[in-house]
Enzyme design. Structure first.
Site, PDB file in Angstrom:
ATOM      1  N   HIS A 180     -26.754 -14.269  10.842  1.00  0.00           N
ATOM      2  CA  HIS A 180     -25.808 -13.730  11.715  1.00  0.00           C
ATOM      3  C   HIS A 180     -25.227 -12.240  12.319  1.00  0.00           C
ATOM      4  O   HIS A 180     -23.788 -12.489  12.697  1.00  0.00           O
ATOM      5  CB  HIS A 180     -25.113 -15.118  11.806  1.00  0.00           C
ATOM      6  CG  HIS A 180     -25.728 -16.362  10.938  1.00  0.00           C
ATOM      7  ND1 HIS A 180     -25.550 -16.437   9.895  1.00  0.00           N
ATOM      8  CD2 HIS A 180     -26.535 -17.141  11.623  1.00  0.00           C
ATOM      9  CE1 HIS A 180     -25.628 -17.379   9.219  1.00  0.00           C
ATOM     10  NE2 HIS A 180     -26.703 -17.413  10.720  1.00  0.00           N
TER      11      HIS A 180
HETATM   12  S1  FES Z   1     -23.948 -13.473   8.961  1.00  0.00           S
HETATM   13 FE1  FES Z   1     -23.297 -15.162   8.261  1.00  0.00          FE
HETATM   14  S2  FES Z   1     -24.772 -15.273   6.189  1.00  0.00           S
HETATM   15 FE2  FES Z   1     -23.980 -13.954   6.311  1.00  0.00          FE
END
Ligand code: FES
Ligand code: HEM
Lengths: 428, 188
Positions: free
Chosen positions: B153
């Site tokens: 993410h």
């Molecule tokens: S940014 Fe969501 S798990 Fe690493």
């Protein structure tokens, strides 16, 4: 008739003997034979029956897969490959089960949109609707647990990301996650309990489905006009009219199902799940199964961890409140010219979220996800409550018969809806 | 139903709270015992799902760090999780130490996160939702802060493995570890 025996109308003496002692045949006849059903159903009313059939297919294929599946991190992946290559028709069991999960969600999503569009959640069907939301939550849990079982890369990392959602809760979050895992990472204890629960939950779903249908048979079905049947001219007996209509839908449904299973069995899946799980390497682009994407997009739309988790759970939990958020007296969107437009926009926002949920977490997808998330909630929390107050709805037809038959309304007719409630099921 | 009539019929003893009866007391004690009993039955089930003794007993991990040249990292397994051991270059250490605390989402000095200036030891699990960030291999994306980048993410970590941008709430965790000699560390 002896004292204490049910007054059965069944002719066959053997069946009659059973029915007098346990009136299942009387009940079936009443609930699925003569059951008075609005005469104006469209094909959207097929999807409940389709969902039940899919549940049966999932349990059947699941039980047979379990006979060859091994819930251990060192063997799970290979046992699934063995099912695919060596077990007679193993490939069929697995592809039906795998694509069955997708078909289940397609059917249930349509079933839910149907309920939303025709206002089926409104009084007196609030509890019926809420039981449906419970089923949906259980289905999501079951599908998530099942997807972990083949122990591929997506299984492992999906399990890691989803269980970690609980770490967002303050104070006890990390403890909950350790407890869910039974260790310090997703590992063998996790796989074992996931298999146990994946086997259990479908039977819990079956129980809730039973309650869902029981509640339906108290209130009777809604219909595309959203007005209650007023007399026999508005209804038809369930059999043969709707057993036939459901069968037509079923044939079309099985055709689509077979197309997926036999010609594109891996189309909806992710190729990375054919790589055995590796706890040291996260796939470059992890995505959940397609049916989780809208909710996953909401999770990622929020830059704050706890906020994202709360909003994601909230996006489904808010369905529970729908009967009270929508204050309009008119059920069917056919007579709600403004709400209808905003509802279509909501469905679009759902699909937009599904699309961006499968894309990397970068611009422009993040901003699109944020806009769609905002609208998703705006519809429930602002637009719907306001429309209930200010929308000018179209005039409702006098009765179902008047609307569908026009001047011929006074001719023909089915059983009285009152007959269904006059003799409650438990006394039958 | 019968209880609702009880208050009028019962004779309240002097000093009793008016309106309460012996039956209320019995009801409450029964309910309390039942609650404790249910709790006692539920607990073994809940507790059985927590890490078992063999899982808790998982040994610590020893790492020989002598082959790791400056600018290189290795990944080792500890309790089923990856641990990053990085021999940082002077440049990276300087970078990590020149950041003002006000720019950090989870403020911590680089000094507080290491035992020896160049050696950084962190659990390689993104504090967002648990992916393994990229940045261990020379060819990996290292993110905008030259440390690690989590592709799941989009969380960026710096050369002290502190969170700088993205949804992760905190820095990569520093596990319990100790230098057992100049070339060995024990994690756990
Ligand atoms: S940014 Fe969501 S798990 Fe690493
Ligand atoms: C609500 C009904 C169910 C849903 C939505 C569901 C969903 C799933 C999913 C998505 C998978 C992963 C398929 C794959 O990618 O390989 C799976 C696997 C599995 N399921 Fe289910 N399932 C259901 C019911 C059941 C039941 C009732 C059982 C057992 C009695 C079962 C046993 C299994 C087994 C053994 C596997 C692993 C084999 C495999 O991966 O194909 N499932 N399930």
């Amino acid at each position: 008739m002896a004292i204490g025996l049910h007054d059965s109308e069944v002719k066959n003496p053997v069946l009659r003997w059973v029915d007098q002692r346990l009136p299942v045949i009387t009940m079936l006849q009443k609930e699925y034979g003569t059951f008075p059903t609005p005469r104006n159903f469209n094909y959207f009313w097929n999807f409940g029956a389709l969902a039940v059939i899919t549940l049966v297919i999932m349990i059947l294929t699941g039980v047979f897969l379990s006979m060859n599946y091994t819930a251990h991190t060192t063997l799970a992946f290979e046992s699934v490959e063995r099912i695919m290559r060596d077990v007679n028709y193993g490939w069929l069991m697995r592809y039906v089960h795998m694509n069955g999960a997708s078909m289940f969600f397609i059917v249930v999503f349509i079933h839910i949109y149907r309920g939303m569009y025709y206002g089926s959640y409104k009084a007196p069907r609030e509890l019926l609707w809420m039981l449906g939301v419970v089923i949906f939550l259980l289905m999501m849990a079951t599908a998530f647990l099942g997807y972990v079982l083949p122990w591929g890369q997506m299984s492992f990392w999906g399990a890691t990301v989803i269980t970690n959602l609980f770490s967002a809760f303050p104070l006890i979050g990390p403890e909950i996650v350790t407890w869910l895992w039974g260790g310090f990472s997703v590992d063998n204890p996790t796989l074992n309990r996931f298999f146990s629960l994946h086997y259990l939950l479908p039977f819990v779903i079956t129980g809730v489905v039973f309650l869902h249908v029981a509640a339906l048979h108290v209130t009777g079905s809604n219909n595309p006009l959203g007005i209650e049947p007023k007399g026999p001219q508005d209804t038809l007996p369930f059999h043969p009219y709707y057993t036939i209509k459901d069968s037509v839908g079923m044939v079309a449904y099985f055709a689509l199902f077979a197309l997926l299973v036999f010609f594109m069995p891996n189309y909806l899946g992710h190729p990375d799940n054919y790589i055995p799980a590796n706890p040291l390497v996260t796939p470059a682009h992890i995505v959940p199964e397609w049916y989780f994407l809208p909710f996953y997009a909401i999770l990622r739309a929020v830059p704050d961890k706890l906020g994202g988790v709360l909003l994601m759970f909230g996006s489904i939990l808010i369905w529970f409140a729908l009967p009270w958020l929508d204050t309009s007296k008119v059920r069917s969107m056919r007579f709600r010219p403004i709400a209808r437009i905003f509802f279509f926009l909501w469905v679009i926002s759902f699909f937009v979220l599904m699309y961006v949920g499968g894309k990397p977490a970068e611009q422009p997808y993040v901003i699109i996800a944020q806009v769609a998330t905002a609208y998703y909630f705006l519809w429930f929390l602002v637009i719907l409550p306001l429309l209930g107050k200010y929308e000018r709805t179209l005039p409702l037809p006098e009765s179902i018969a008047a609307a569908v038959l026009g001047p011929r309304a006074s001719t023909g007719g089915g059983p009285l809806p009152g007959a269904a409630t006059a003799k409650p099921m438990e006394k039958a | 139903m019968a209880d609702s009539m009880a208050p009028q019929m019962a004779q309240a003893a002097p000093g009793d709270v008016p309106g309460t009866t012996k039956r209320d007391f019995l009801m409450l004690t029964t309910a309390a015992f039942a609650a404790v009993g249910v709790g006692g039955i539920v607990w073994p089930f809940v507790s059985s799902m927590a890490p078992a003794r063999d899982v808790l007993a998982l040994a610590s991990t020893e790492v020989d760090i002598s082959p790791i040249a400056a600018g290189q990292s290795v990944t080792v397994m500890w309790r089923g999780k990856p641990v990053f051991v990085r021999n940082r270059t002077e440049e990276e250490v300087r970078e990590a130490r020149s950041v003002p605390m006000s720019e950090l989402k989870d403020p911590a000095t680089d000094e507080s996160r290491v035992k020896r200036d160049n050696w950084l030891v962190v659990v390689g699990v993104c504090t967002h939702l648990g992916c393994v960030p990229l940045g261990q291999k020379p060819t990996d994306a290292k993110g905008d802060y030259n440390g690690w980048f989590c592709p799941c993410h989009g969380s960026h970590y710096d050369t002290s493995a502190r969170i700088r941008r993205g949804p992760a709430p905190s820095n990569l965790l520093v596990p319990d570890y100790a230098f057992t000699s100049d070339t060995m560390i024990r994690i756990g």
